[in-house]
Design a protein around this motif. Structure first.
Motif, short mmCIF file in Angstrom:
data_model
loop_
_atom_site.label_atom_id
_atom_site.label_comp_id
_atom_site.label_asym_id
_atom_site.label_seq_id
_atom_site.Cartn_x
_atom_site.Cartn_y
_atom_site.Cartn_z
N VAL A 129 16.51 18.65 -1.88
CA VAL A 129 17.36 17.45 -1.92
C VAL A 129 18.81 17.79 -2.27
CG1 VAL A 129 15.50 15.84 -2.42
CG2 VAL A 129 16.65 17.02 -4.29
N SER A 130 19.22 19.02 -2.07
CA SER A 130 20.57 19.41 -2.47
C SER A 130 21.65 18.69 -1.68
CB SER A 130 20.75 20.91 -2.34
OG SER A 130 20.66 21.30 -0.99
N ASP A 131 21.38 18.33 -0.42
CA ASP A 131 22.39 17.62 0.37
C ASP A 131 22.68 16.23 -0.20
OD1 ASP A 131 19.83 16.87 1.07
OD2 ASP A 131 20.34 16.45 3.16
N LYS A 132 21.65 15.55 -0.69
CA LYS A 132 21.84 14.23 -1.31
C LYS A 132 22.59 14.36 -2.63
CE LYS A 132 19.67 11.87 1.79
NZ LYS A 132 20.38 11.01 2.70
N ILE A 133 22.27 15.39 -3.40
CA ILE A 133 22.96 15.59 -4.68
C ILE A 133 24.43 15.91 -4.44
CG2 ILE A 133 23.07 17.07 -6.71
CD1 ILE A 133 20.02 17.28 -6.55
N LEU A 134 24.72 16.75 -3.46
CA LEU A 134 26.12 17.07 -3.15
C LEU A 134 26.87 15.83 -2.67
CD1 LEU A 134 25.81 20.55 -1.44
CD2 LEU A 134 26.82 20.02 -3.66
#
Length: 92
Positions: A24-29
């Motif tokens: 889920v790193s794209d959502k966190i970024l």
């Protein structure tokens, strides 16, 4: 000598893993980018408010408390905009 040979043989079998982004790193970024915009907009709003209050205090002849507010908003803006650079320097 034997220990070093065993250590080298063991390390030769362990591969160097390639880094991979978490799921889920794209959502966190994306959330961090939104928060960055929110911080920058609130800083601009704070400086605008402090400037307007400074003008009002100057015009009405009241005590000048807003220069401290203006300086605090500007210092907060500098810290907020340099936070990413500071974190990159600390993390690596």
């Amino acid at each position: 000598m034997v220990i070093i040979a065993v250590h080298d043989a063991l390390l030769a079998q362990i591969g160097n893993p390639t880094p991979e982004a978490p799921p889920v790193s794209d959502k966190i970024l994306q959330m961090v980018r939104y928060l960055t915009w929110l911080v920058l907009l609130s800083g601009v709003a704070g400086i605008t408010y402090a400037g307007g209050r400074f003008a009002w205090e100057k015009w009405s002849g009241g005590p000048l408390d807003s220069p401290k507010m203006l300086a605090g908003a500007m210092i907060g803006g500098v810290v907020a905009t340099s936070a990413g650079t500071i974190m990159n320097a600390i993390v690596g």
